[in-house]
Design a protein around this motif. Structure first.
Motif, PDB file in Angstrom:
ATOM      1  N   TRP A 107      -6.044   2.306   8.443  1.00 50.78           N
ATOM      2  CA  TRP A 107      -6.971   1.212   8.169  1.00 50.78           C
ATOM      3  C   TRP A 107      -6.379   0.455   6.996  1.00 50.78           C
ATOM      4  O   TRP A 107      -6.601   0.788   5.820  1.00 50.78           O
ATOM      5  CB  TRP A 107      -8.356   1.774   7.851  1.00 50.78           C
ATOM      6  CG  TRP A 107      -9.011   2.396   9.049  1.00 50.78           C
ATOM      7  CD1 TRP A 107      -9.850   1.778   9.937  1.00 50.78           C
ATOM      8  CD2 TRP A 107      -8.878   3.756   9.510  1.00 50.78           C
ATOM      9  NE1 TRP A 107     -10.245   2.665  10.922  1.00 50.78           N
ATOM     10  CE2 TRP A 107      -9.670   3.874  10.691  1.00 50.78           C
ATOM     11  CE3 TRP A 107      -8.165   4.865   9.055  1.00 50.78           C
ATOM     12  CZ2 TRP A 107      -9.763   5.079  11.397  1.00 50.78           C
ATOM     13  CZ3 TRP A 107      -8.255   6.053   9.754  1.00 50.78           C
ATOM     14  CH2 TRP A 107      -9.044   6.150  10.907  1.00 50.78           C
ATOM     15  N   THR A 137      -6.639  -2.411   5.534  1.00 49.47           N
ATOM     16  CA  THR A 137      -7.385  -3.127   4.491  1.00 49.47           C
ATOM     17  C   THR A 137      -8.019  -2.170   3.490  1.00 49.47           C
ATOM     18  O   THR A 137      -8.466  -2.590   2.422  1.00 49.47           O
ATOM     19  CB  THR A 137      -8.500  -3.990   5.112  1.00 49.47           C
ATOM     20  OG1 THR A 137      -9.424  -3.136   5.804  1.00 49.47           O
ATOM     21  CG2 THR A 137      -7.918  -5.016   6.071  1.00 49.47           C
ATOM     22  N   GLU A 138      -8.083  -0.897   3.845  1.00 51.08           N
ATOM     23  CA  GLU A 138      -8.748   0.097   3.006  1.00 51.08           C
ATOM     24  C   GLU A 138      -7.774   1.112   2.398  1.00 51.08           C
ATOM     25  O   GLU A 138      -8.192   2.038   1.708  1.00 51.08           O
ATOM     26  CB  GLU A 138      -9.802   0.841   3.818  1.00 51.08           C
ATOM     27  CG  GLU A 138     -10.902  -0.066   4.354  1.00 51.08           C
ATOM     28  CD  GLU A 138     -11.937   0.682   5.171  1.00 51.08           C
ATOM     29  OE1 GLU A 138     -13.120   0.313   5.108  1.00 51.08           O
ATOM     30  OE2 GLU A 138     -11.564   1.657   5.879  1.00 51.08           O
ATOM     31  N   ASP A 139      -6.483   0.969   2.710  1.00 56.13           N
ATOM     32  CA  ASP A 139      -5.461   1.879   2.167  1.00 56.13           C
ATOM     33  C   ASP A 139      -5.785   3.341   2.469  1.00 56.13           C
ATOM     34  O   ASP A 139      -5.729   4.215   1.597  1.00 56.13           O
ATOM     35  CB  ASP A 139      -5.307   1.687   0.653  1.00 56.13           C
ATOM     36  CG  ASP A 139      -4.844   0.289   0.300  1.00 56.13           C
ATOM     37  OD1 ASP A 139      -4.024  -0.267   1.038  1.00 56.13           O
ATOM     38  OD2 ASP A 139      -5.322  -0.267  -0.705  1.00 56.13           O
ATOM     39  N   ARG A 140      -6.094   3.619   3.728  1.00 53.03           N
ATOM     40  CA  ARG A 140      -6.327   4.994   4.145  1.00 53.03           C
ATOM     41  C   ARG A 140      -5.787   5.188   5.555  1.00 53.03           C
ATOM     42  O   ARG A 140      -5.663   4.240   6.331  1.00 53.03           O
ATOM     43  CB  ARG A 140      -7.812   5.366   4.080  1.00 53.03           C
ATOM     44  CG  ARG A 140      -8.720   4.607   5.042  1.00 53.03           C
ATOM     45  CD  ARG A 140     -10.176   4.981   4.825  1.00 53.03           C
ATOM     46  NE  ARG A 140     -11.050   4.280   5.754  1.00 53.03           N
ATOM     47  CZ  ARG A 140     -11.418   4.780   6.947  1.00 53.03           C
ATOM     48  NH1 ARG A 140     -10.976   5.983   7.330  1.00 53.03           N
ATOM     49  NH2 ARG A 140     -12.213   4.093   7.738  1.00 53.03           N
ATOM     50  N   SER A 191       0.823  -1.207   0.000  1.00 52.22           N
ATOM     51  CA  SER A 191       0.000   0.000   0.000  1.00 52.22           C
ATOM     52  C   SER A 191       0.858   1.259   0.000  1.00 52.22           C
ATOM     53  O   SER A 191       1.779   1.404   0.805  1.00 52.22           O
ATOM     54  CB  SER A 191      -0.908   0.005   1.232  1.00 52.22           C
ATOM     55  OG  SER A 191      -1.478   1.271   1.453  1.00 52.22           O
ATOM     56  N   GLU A 225     -13.570  -2.433  10.145  1.00 49.01           N
ATOM     57  CA  GLU A 225     -12.282  -2.734   9.547  1.00 49.01           C
ATOM     58  C   GLU A 225     -11.158  -2.565  10.574  1.00 49.01           C
ATOM     59  O   GLU A 225     -11.158  -1.611  11.358  1.00 49.01           O
ATOM     60  CB  GLU A 225     -12.030  -1.823   8.341  1.00 49.01           C
ATOM     61  CG  GLU A 225     -12.872  -2.203   7.138  1.00 49.01           C
ATOM     62  CD  GLU A 225     -12.732  -3.670   6.773  1.00 49.01           C
ATOM     63  OE1 GLU A 225     -11.610  -4.109   6.483  1.00 49.01           O
ATOM     64  OE2 GLU A 225     -13.754  -4.379   6.799  1.00 49.01           O
ATOM     65  N   TYR A 277      -7.520  -1.770  12.327  1.00 47.37           N
ATOM     66  CA  TYR A 277      -6.608  -0.636  12.170  1.00 47.37           C
ATOM     67  C   TYR A 277      -5.400  -0.784  13.077  1.00 47.37           C
ATOM     68  O   TYR A 277      -5.415  -1.532  14.070  1.00 47.37           O
ATOM     69  CB  TYR A 277      -7.319   0.690  12.451  1.00 47.37           C
ATOM     70  CG  TYR A 277      -7.948   0.829  13.820  1.00 47.37           C
ATOM     71  CD1 TYR A 277      -7.215   1.268  14.925  1.00 47.37           C
ATOM     72  CD2 TYR A 277      -9.305   0.564  14.015  1.00 47.37           C
ATOM     73  CE1 TYR A 277      -7.793   1.417  16.178  1.00 47.37           C
ATOM     74  CE2 TYR A 277      -9.896   0.707  15.257  1.00 47.37           C
ATOM     75  CZ  TYR A 277      -9.142   1.136  16.336  1.00 47.37           C
ATOM     76  OH  TYR A 277      -9.717   1.279  17.578  1.00 47.37           O
ATOM     77  N   ASP A 286      -3.479   3.817  -3.498  1.00 46.49           N
ATOM     78  CA  ASP A 286      -3.581   2.487  -4.084  1.00 46.49           C
ATOM     79  C   ASP A 286      -2.493   1.590  -3.513  1.00 46.49           C
ATOM     80  O   ASP A 286      -1.686   2.010  -2.689  1.00 46.49           O
ATOM     81  CB  ASP A 286      -3.440   2.581  -5.604  1.00 46.49           C
ATOM     82  CG  ASP A 286      -4.555   3.413  -6.232  1.00 46.49           C
ATOM     83  OD1 ASP A 286      -5.696   3.304  -5.765  1.00 46.49           O
ATOM     84  OD2 ASP A 286      -4.258   4.174  -7.176  1.00 46.49           O
ATOM     85  N   ALA A 304      -5.112   8.639   1.427  1.00 42.89           N
ATOM     86  CA  ALA A 304      -5.715   7.504   0.730  1.00 42.89           C
ATOM     87  C   ALA A 304      -4.860   7.207  -0.488  1.00 42.89           C
ATOM     88  O   ALA A 304      -4.174   8.090  -1.015  1.00 42.89           O
ATOM     89  CB  ALA A 304      -7.150   7.810   0.318  1.00 42.89           C
TER      90      ALA A 304
END
Length: 380
Positions: free
Chosen positions: A269, A271-274, A133, A254, A256, A289, A287
């Motif tokens: 977080w 799993t959410e790339d943020r 990430s 999710e 963290y 990719d 945020a």
């Protein structure tokens, strides 16, 4: 080695999480980015599964497959207790390896596999996807630059739910050992392993893998291993990591990882790339990719394996293996009495566990210090 324009890739394990890898490899094969030359699994594919692998050599014996097709890369998604033998054999046959987490189930195995990788000069990437990430890499960079100041601790919080089928999916599900062999299937070292690995890299980026672990492991399901666990992990000379996770939530969120520093805090977080970064009264939201670990491995095949060019190299995961080994060798898992559970034919949940894991993470304490009846009374 010379650059490989289109590497030949073999997959070991095509079911379970292996199906995710299979789909990804097939997409890349169709795009001309690799050739899926072989697939191994203990079960013969039938129906639609057989159609998926029809263009590749298939074998029910993984080592025999490797010897037949001699791939450039091997993706290993078989159970953790098979990883050492298969990854070692793959590298000795000249292949680079993408090895699902946990990489191995003991420090001795970790050191042995690392020695093989160094001797054969093969890359060994471990499947902690969060390290691909861009947000995670930025957080690691800022942490190493000292932006958060001296860390007091790092926490891992996770709250997911799994049903009874999750623990009947294989003979090793929910087990610490099978026939005397360590398989290490527990909440913290399997589904939430990504958070633990990230927290360890944040807390102790230069660690040699030496850690002390005090864990409180519980199970709501009738399993040998844990489905709910809190732990304090103390890497040598680094900030402690506190963890509180469950697979028995009534309300999921999710997972963290949170960094507590003298100059600021950060929450990712993964799993959410943020992420949210709070330094000097400023709040910044990030945020982004991520690069898939197989793509990262392919892009770096011609690079020196000793150069730490991969997102998740085996040598950087020794602390995680130390945590796994300590939990498996630690106290027996305690059953949570049925009166503290909500039980249906397909699922077991722990009322109030969501607040408990958050409180444990925020305060940096184990479950037993939260006045939880199932964590303080004598069980069962």
């Amino acid at each position: 080695m010379a650059d490989l324009v289109v590497p030949r890739v073999a997959l070991i394990g095509m079911h379970g999480h292996g199906r995710v890898h299979l789909d990804g490899l097939l997409d890349r094969d169709r795009a001309g980015r690799l050739v899926l030359c072989g697939v191994a699994d203990v079960r013969e594919p039938v129906g639609a599964d057989a159609d998926l692998v029809a263009g590749s050599v298939f074998d029910t014996n993984a080592v025999r497959l490797l010897e037949r097709v001699r791939p450039d890369i091997v993706v290993i998604t078989s159970p953790a207790h098979t990883h050492l033998h298969l990854a070692e054999r793959a590298m000795l046959l000249g292949a680079h390896v993408l090895l699902e987490k946990p990489p191995v189930t003991s420090l001795a195995d970790h050191d042995r596999l690392l020695a093989v990788a160094e001797r054969t000069r093969r890359h060994c990437q471990v499947g902690f996807q969060a390290f691909g990430s861009a947000v995670v890499r930025e957080l690691l960079r800022r942490n190493q630059s000292g932006e958060f100041g001296e860390l007091s601790r790092v926490s891992v919080v996770g709250c997911w739910s799994r049903d009874t089928d999750y623990y009947t999916r294989s003979d090793w599900a929910g087990r610490r050992t099978v026939a005397g062999v360590v398989v290490a299937d527990g909440a913290l070292i399997n589904p939430f392993a990504h958070g633990v690995a990230l927290a360890l890299r944040l807390a102790a980026p230069q660690s040699n893998g030496s850690v002390r672990v005090r864990a409180e492991a519980y199970h709501a399901y009738p399993i040998e291993g844990d489905d709910t666990i809190s732990a304090r992990i103390e890497p040598d000379g680094a900030a402690p990591v506190t963890a509180a996770v469950t697979l028995c939530a009534e309300r999921e969120f999710e997972p963290y990882v949170r960094v507590f520093g003298a100059e600021g805090q950060a929450t990712v977080w993964y799993t959410e790339d943020r992420a949210r970064i709070e330094v000097g009264g400023r709040v910044e939201e990030l945020a982004g990719d991520r690069v898939a670990l197989i793509d990262d491995l392919i892009a770096n095949l011609s690079e020196d394996p000793a150069g730490d060019v991969l997102c998740s190299p085996l040598r950087d995961t020794r602390s995680f293996t130390a945590v796994l080994a300590a939990i498996v060798a630690g106290p027996a898992v305690k059953p949570i009495p049925a009166r503290h559970l909500r039980i249906t034919p397909t699922r077991r949940t722990i009322p109030g566990i969501e607040d408990a894991v958050v409180a444990a993470g925020e305060r940096g304490v184990p479950f037993s210090e939260l006045d939880l009846p199932w964590a303080t009374e004598e069980c069962p």
